[in-house]
Design a protein around this motif. Structure first.
Motif, PDB file in Angstrom:
ATOM      1  N   LEU A 101       3.844   5.979  -2.672  1.00 29.33           N
ATOM      2  CA  LEU A 101       5.125   6.524  -3.116  1.00 29.33           C
ATOM      3  C   LEU A 101       5.150   6.759  -4.625  1.00 29.33           C
ATOM      4  CD1 LEU A 101       7.630   4.429  -0.950  1.00 29.33           C
ATOM      5  CD2 LEU A 101       7.006   6.836  -0.667  1.00 29.33           C
ATOM      6  N   ILE A 102       4.357   5.993  -5.366  1.00 30.80           N
ATOM      7  CA  ILE A 102       4.311   6.162  -6.820  1.00 30.80           C
ATOM      8  C   ILE A 102       3.265   7.194  -7.226  1.00 30.80           C
ATOM      9  CG2 ILE A 102       3.816   5.005  -9.007  1.00 30.80           C
ATOM     10  CD1 ILE A 102       4.924   2.443  -7.782  1.00 30.80           C
ATOM     11  N   SER A 103       2.083   7.101  -6.642  1.00 32.33           N
ATOM     12  CA  SER A 103       0.961   7.927  -7.096  1.00 32.33           C
ATOM     13  C   SER A 103       1.064   9.375  -6.637  1.00 32.33           C
ATOM     14  CB  SER A 103      -0.359   7.327  -6.604  1.00 32.33           C
ATOM     15  OG  SER A 103      -0.363   7.230  -5.184  1.00 32.33           O
ATOM     16  N   LEU A 104       1.515   9.603  -5.416  1.00 32.54           N
ATOM     17  CA  LEU A 104       1.561  10.977  -4.922  1.00 32.54           C
ATOM     18  C   LEU A 104       2.554  11.853  -5.696  1.00 32.54           C
ATOM     19  CD1 LEU A 104       1.191  10.454  -1.062  1.00 32.54           C
ATOM     20  CD2 LEU A 104      -0.537  11.177  -2.716  1.00 32.54           C
ATOM     21  N   PRO A 105       3.788  11.373  -5.982  1.00 28.20           N
ATOM     22  CA  PRO A 105       4.667  12.198  -6.831  1.00 28.20           C
ATOM     23  C   PRO A 105       4.100  12.423  -8.231  1.00 28.20           C
ATOM     24  CG  PRO A 105       5.958  10.565  -5.651  1.00 28.20           C
ATOM     25  CD  PRO A 105       4.525  10.219  -5.421  1.00 28.20           C
ATOM     26  N   LEU A 106       3.410  11.419  -8.789  1.00 29.58           N
ATOM     27  CA  LEU A 106       2.785  11.614 -10.097  1.00 29.58           C
ATOM     28  C   LEU A 106       1.702  12.683 -10.031  1.00 29.58           C
ATOM     29  CD1 LEU A 106       2.466   7.944 -11.436  1.00 29.58           C
ATOM     30  CD2 LEU A 106       4.038   9.727 -12.208  1.00 29.58           C
ATOM     31  N   THR A 107       0.935  12.671  -8.954  1.00 29.90           N
ATOM     32  CA  THR A 107      -0.092  13.699  -8.783  1.00 29.90           C
ATOM     33  C   THR A 107       0.531  15.080  -8.666  1.00 29.90           C
ATOM     34  OG1 THR A 107      -1.472  12.083  -7.627  1.00 29.90           O
ATOM     35  CG2 THR A 107      -2.067  14.394  -7.390  1.00 29.90           C
ATOM     36  N   MET A 108       1.596  15.172  -7.893  1.00 32.12           N
ATOM     37  CA  MET A 108       2.292  16.448  -7.760  1.00 32.12           C
ATOM     38  C   MET A 108       2.833  16.915  -9.108  1.00 32.12           C
ATOM     39  SD  MET A 108       3.245  18.902  -5.784  1.00 32.12           S
ATOM     40  CE  MET A 108       3.098  18.252  -4.114  1.00 32.12           C
ATOM     41  N   MET A 128       0.824  -1.208   0.000  1.00 27.15           N
ATOM     42  CA  MET A 128       0.000   0.000   0.000  1.00 27.15           C
ATOM     43  C   MET A 128       0.862   1.264   0.000  1.00 27.15           C
ATOM     44  SD  MET A 128      -3.115   1.064  -0.096  1.00 27.15           S
ATOM     45  CE  MET A 128      -4.075  -0.359   0.411  1.00 27.15           C
ATOM     46  N   TRP A 129       1.923   1.245   0.825  1.00 23.30           N
ATOM     47  CA  TRP A 129       2.790   2.420   0.862  1.00 23.30           C
ATOM     48  C   TRP A 129       3.538   2.602  -0.451  1.00 23.30           C
ATOM     49  CZ3 TRP A 129       2.206   6.133   4.150  1.00 23.30           C
ATOM     50  CH2 TRP A 129       1.635   5.867   5.395  1.00 23.30           C
ATOM     51  N   LEU A 130       3.838   1.489  -1.129  1.00 23.70           N
ATOM     52  CA  LEU A 130       4.460   1.599  -2.448  1.00 23.70           C
ATOM     53  C   LEU A 130       3.537   2.327  -3.418  1.00 23.70           C
ATOM     54  CD1 LEU A 130       6.788   0.890  -4.355  1.00 23.70           C
ATOM     55  CD2 LEU A 130       5.635  -1.293  -4.814  1.00 23.70           C
ATOM     56  N   PHE A 131       2.234   2.065  -3.288  1.00 25.23           N
ATOM     57  CA  PHE A 131       1.251   2.752  -4.130  1.00 25.23           C
ATOM     58  C   PHE A 131       1.283   4.255  -3.874  1.00 25.23           C
ATOM     59  CE2 PHE A 131      -3.112   4.449  -4.413  1.00 25.23           C
ATOM     60  CZ  PHE A 131      -3.331   4.283  -5.768  1.00 25.23           C
ATOM     61  N   VAL A 167      -3.160  27.517  -5.242  1.00 25.88           N
ATOM     62  CA  VAL A 167      -3.839  26.783  -6.316  1.00 25.88           C
ATOM     63  C   VAL A 167      -3.264  25.375  -6.448  1.00 25.88           C
ATOM     64  CG1 VAL A 167      -4.283  26.726  -8.799  1.00 25.88           C
ATOM     65  CG2 VAL A 167      -4.429  28.888  -7.559  1.00 25.88           C
ATOM     66  N   GLY A 168      -1.934  25.266  -6.419  1.00 28.57           N
ATOM     67  CA  GLY A 168      -1.311  23.952  -6.537  1.00 28.57           C
ATOM     68  C   GLY A 168      -1.686  23.035  -5.389  1.00 28.57           C
ATOM     69  N   TYR A 169      -1.692  23.564  -4.179  1.00 25.68           N
ATOM     70  CA  TYR A 169      -2.056  22.744  -3.019  1.00 25.68           C
ATOM     71  C   TYR A 169      -3.518  22.305  -3.096  1.00 25.68           C
ATOM     72  CZ  TYR A 169      -2.793  21.383   1.843  1.00 25.68           C
ATOM     73  OH  TYR A 169      -3.124  20.689   2.982  1.00 25.68           O
ATOM     74  N   THR A 170      -4.385  23.206  -3.536  1.00 32.14           N
ATOM     75  CA  THR A 170      -5.804  22.854  -3.663  1.00 32.14           C
ATOM     76  C   THR A 170      -6.009  21.785  -4.718  1.00 32.14           C
ATOM     77  OG1 THR A 170      -6.375  25.130  -3.054  1.00 32.14           O
ATOM     78  CG2 THR A 170      -8.106  23.793  -4.040  1.00 32.14           C
ATOM     79  N   TRP A 171      -5.365  21.945  -5.862  1.00 33.82           N
ATOM     80  CA  TRP A 171      -5.484  20.927  -6.910  1.00 33.82           C
ATOM     81  C   TRP A 171      -4.913  19.592  -6.448  1.00 33.82           C
ATOM     82  CZ3 TRP A 171      -3.850  23.948 -11.972  1.00 33.82           C
ATOM     83  CH2 TRP A 171      -4.902  24.795 -12.335  1.00 33.82           C
ATOM     84  N   PHE A 172      -3.808  19.637  -5.719  1.00 32.67           N
ATOM     85  CA  PHE A 172      -3.199  18.396  -5.246  1.00 32.67           C
ATOM     86  C   PHE A 172      -4.140  17.660  -4.292  1.00 32.67           C
ATOM     87  CE2 PHE A 172      -0.647  16.129  -2.066  1.00 32.67           C
ATOM     88  CZ  PHE A 172       0.034  15.249  -2.883  1.00 32.67           C
ATOM     89  N   CYS A 173      -4.742  18.394  -3.361  1.00 35.98           N
ATOM     90  CA  CYS A 173      -5.681  17.765  -2.426  1.00 35.98           C
ATOM     91  C   CYS A 173      -6.902  17.215  -3.160  1.00 35.98           C
ATOM     92  CB  CYS A 173      -6.114  18.775  -1.364  1.00 35.98           C
ATOM     93  SG  CYS A 173      -4.807  19.266  -0.221  1.00 35.98           S
ATOM     94  N   SER A 174      -7.371  17.933  -4.175  1.00 38.66           N
ATOM     95  CA  SER A 174      -8.544  17.480  -4.919  1.00 38.66           C
ATOM     96  C   SER A 174      -8.227  16.241  -5.750  1.00 38.66           C
ATOM     97  CB  SER A 174      -9.053  18.606  -5.825  1.00 38.66           C
ATOM     98  OG  SER A 174      -9.364  19.759  -5.067  1.00 38.66           O
ATOM     99  N   LEU A 175      -7.074  16.241  -6.426  1.00 42.55           N
ATOM    100  CA  LEU A 175      -6.697  15.075  -7.232  1.00 42.55           C
ATOM    101  C   LEU A 175      -6.380  13.863  -6.370  1.00 42.55           C
ATOM    102  CD1 LEU A 175      -4.456  16.664 -10.020  1.00 42.55           C
ATOM    103  CD2 LEU A 175      -6.771  15.777 -10.247  1.00 42.55           C
ATOM    104  N   SER A 176      -5.973  14.104  -5.132  1.00 39.76           N
ATOM    105  CA  SER A 176      -5.669  12.970  -4.258  1.00 39.76           C
ATOM    106  C   SER A 176      -6.909  12.134  -3.971  1.00 39.76           C
ATOM    107  CB  SER A 176      -5.050  13.468  -2.950  1.00 39.76           C
ATOM    108  OG  SER A 176      -5.980  14.242  -2.204  1.00 39.76           O
ATOM    109  N   PHE A 177      -8.107  12.721  -4.120  1.00 39.61           N
ATOM    110  CA  PHE A 177      -9.334  11.954  -3.933  1.00 39.61           C
ATOM    111  C   PHE A 177      -9.408  10.811  -4.946  1.00 39.61           C
ATOM    112  CE2 PHE A 177     -10.325  15.343  -1.259  1.00 39.61           C
ATOM    113  CZ  PHE A 177     -11.521  15.125  -0.590  1.00 39.61           C
ATOM    114  N   ILE A 178      -8.983  11.096  -6.182  1.00 39.32           N
ATOM    115  CA  ILE A 178      -9.048  10.077  -7.231  1.00 39.32           C
ATOM    116  C   ILE A 178      -8.125   8.909  -6.905  1.00 39.32           C
ATOM    117  CG2 ILE A 178      -8.794   9.685  -9.712  1.00 39.32           C
ATOM    118  CD1 ILE A 178      -9.182  12.656 -10.136  1.00 39.32           C
ATOM    119  N   ILE A 179      -7.054   9.178  -6.185  1.00 38.07           N
ATOM    120  CA  ILE A 179      -6.118   8.125  -5.799  1.00 38.07           C
ATOM    121  C   ILE A 179      -6.597   7.404  -4.545  1.00 38.07           C
ATOM    122  CG2 ILE A 179      -3.745   7.687  -5.051  1.00 38.07           C
ATOM    123  CD1 ILE A 179      -2.912  10.105  -6.712  1.00 38.07           C
ATOM    124  N   LEU A 180      -7.157   8.164  -3.605  1.00 38.36           N
ATOM    125  CA  LEU A 180      -7.531   7.578  -2.322  1.00 38.36           C
ATOM    126  C   LEU A 180      -8.769   6.695  -2.411  1.00 38.36           C
ATOM    127  CD1 LEU A 180      -6.903  10.614   0.054  1.00 38.36           C
ATOM    128  CD2 LEU A 180      -5.568   8.516  -0.096  1.00 38.36           C
TER     129      LEU A 180
END
Length: 496
Positions: free
Chosen positions: A6-13, A1-4, A36-49
């Motif tokens: 480590l891969i997805s969060l940098p891609l989102t950023m 899970m943590w590997l996921f 704006v970047g922080y807001t978009w990052f938090c919003s896109l993280s929903f798609i990953i979470l």
């Protein structure tokens, strides 16, 4: 899970950074880019979470990390949408000369917004007190319920328009002759907008210059006028090709030298006219370039036998050598044949995905019957974590794209603009606020399309436990999704 993670969060950023670099205009303050970047990052993280949350609920794994990320992303988007971004937006839009005055103007502009929100909160608090014995969510739960319910009821209209418009638009654009007609219309319309924007900027420059000429050096407002003069000089030096033409004074255009507030209004008007002009200029150039490239594509395909199946561009010379000739042939095949067929194939695939989402939305209510294709697939591969997350990620991403596509389409007609390299800080803040507003409801809507085992509960559902369950509003969801496509499309066509 943590590997996921480590891969997805940098891609989102990386996606957030590239998107900001693509759309952000010049001279955007760093704190706006960060917000704006922080807001978009938090919003896109929903798609990953969401897919990870589904897999963790089905497999019974430890969900401490997911719970932390959910709380962080959800409350970040909540606070940014309703508190931080509106103040920043008003601050950036203000034309005042000091930070304190700009902040006061922002608070004053947002006063009505906060009065409305406060009235709703007061009504909710009274309702919560009256029904306290039957409500376990408390004040925070009620606030979450109001926010998510608003997002659900308005988001389904946007989702409905996007579900129908995106596949249809891709299919129509695959026909190059039709696309050429559409581009001709867009170029003509963009040219008219550019003329109007040029006229407005010329008028603003003439007003600023006339106000500066009539103001004496001993005038108390002269220091503020000097700031405007410096801004005007920098603007003209940055773009020597711009020549003010046809600028004229109106009846009240010489009343800006009465007080500091009027000078702030003059500065704001000049800045907004400048941003509008360069936005319209960028849109016009983009449409013209696309139209010329499409014309080259059609001509190259029409004369393919005479040119030896080579792509002839009017923007660059023919590539030299055998490799260059081969690349010209590959480009012709790609532009004229492969890309066209890929667009049609994409439209068909997205159309099938649209039909699957509509079927799933229409059958949320019946218990014991699962017509959701995504739910069936997830339950079929529930032992494979990667497949579960992929099957959950694809439709959720498509639902987000459809919703935000509609949001940007409608918003561009009324509230803000989204133009490559020319999007203002005010528009960026408005867009990020809307993205953050609809991220949780879209995720909540998607989770209700998935029939998990009875003993499997996602962390996101626990966080939003105070939100009325989807089944109480699902009678309206399918109607809104289907009807929203017609209503928003009619509204969009009327603006067109």
């Amino acid at each position: 899970m943590w590997l996921f993670y480590l891969i997805s969060l940098p891609l989102t950023m990386g996606m957030v950074v590239l998107t900001l670099r693509y759309f952000a205009g010049p001279h955007i303050p760093r704190y706006v880019l960060f917000a704006v970047g922080y807001t978009w990052f938090c919003s896109l993280s929903f798609i990953i979470l969401v897919p990870a949350d589904i897999w963790a609920a089905m497999s019974g794994q430890d969900r401490g990390g997911i719970s932390f990320f959910w709380s962080w992303s959800y409350w970040s988007t909540f606070l940014l949408t309703w508190a931080v971004v509106p103040i920043l937006q008003g601050f950036e839009d203000a034309g005042d000369f000091t930070v304190t005055d700009r902040l006061k103007t922002s608070l004053h502009v947002n006063l009505m917004f906060y009065v409305i929100v406060g009235s709703v909160a007061l009504f909710g608090l009274i309702l919560l007190i009256l029904l306290h014995n039957n409500w376990s969510g408390g004040i925070i739960g009620f606030a979450m319920a109001c926010s998510n319910t608003f997002g659900l009821m308005t988001g389904v209209f946007l989702l409905g328009f996007g579900l129908s418009e995106i596949p249809k638009g891709i299919w129509v654009n695959a026909d190059y002759m039709t696309r050429q007609k559409v581009l001709s219309h867009k170029v003509a319309r963009a040219a008219l907008k550019l003329d109007d924007a040029h006229q407005n900027l010329s008028n603003a420059i003439v007003v600023a210059q006339a106000t500066s000429k009539q103001m004496s050096k001993r005038d108390p407002l002269r220091p503020y006028m000097d700031i405007i003069d410096k801004m005007l000089m920098n603007m003209l030096n940055e773009d020597p090709s711009f020549k003010p033409q046809g600028g004229r004074l109106g009846e009240n255009d010489m009343d800006y030298d009465t007080d500091v507030k009027s000078m702030a209004t003059l500065r704001r008007q000049l800045r907004r006219a400048k941003g509008e002009y360069y936005r319209c200029k960028s849109e016009y150039m983009n449409f013209v370039m696309e139209a010329l490239e499409l014309e080259d594509t059609l001509k190259s395909y029409e004369h393919r036998d005479a040119t030896g199946w080579k792509y002839i561009s009017s923007f660059r010379p023919e590539r030299p050598g055998k490799i260059g000739s081969y690349l010209d042939t590959v480009e012709l095949v790609w532009r004229c044949i492969i890309r066209k067929q890929l667009k049609k194939l994409s439209a068909i695939i997205l159309g099938c995905l649209t039909a699957a989402i509509l079927l799933a939305e229409a059958t949320i209510l019946p218990s014991g019957v699962d017509f959701s294709l995504f739910s069936i697939l997830i339950n079929a591969v529930q032992t494979n974590g990667v497949l579960v997350q992929v099957v959950g990620f694809i439709p959720l991403m498509y639902m987000c794209v459809c919703t935000y596509y509609s949001l940007f389409k409608i918003g561009r007609l009324t509230f803000y603009s989204l133009t490559p390299s020319q999007t203002s800080s005010v528009s960026l803040l408005m867009i990020c606020s809307q993205v953050a507003l609809y991220a949780p409801p879209i995720s909540y809507n998607f989770l209700n399309l998935i029939r998990l085992p009875p003993d499997a509960t996602t962390v996101f559902e626990r966080i939003t436990v105070a939100v009325p369950h989807e089944k109480y509003m699902s009678l309206f969801i399918f109607f809104f999704v289907a009807k929203g496509a017609d209503e928003i499309e009619a509204c969009y066509v009327s603006f067109e």
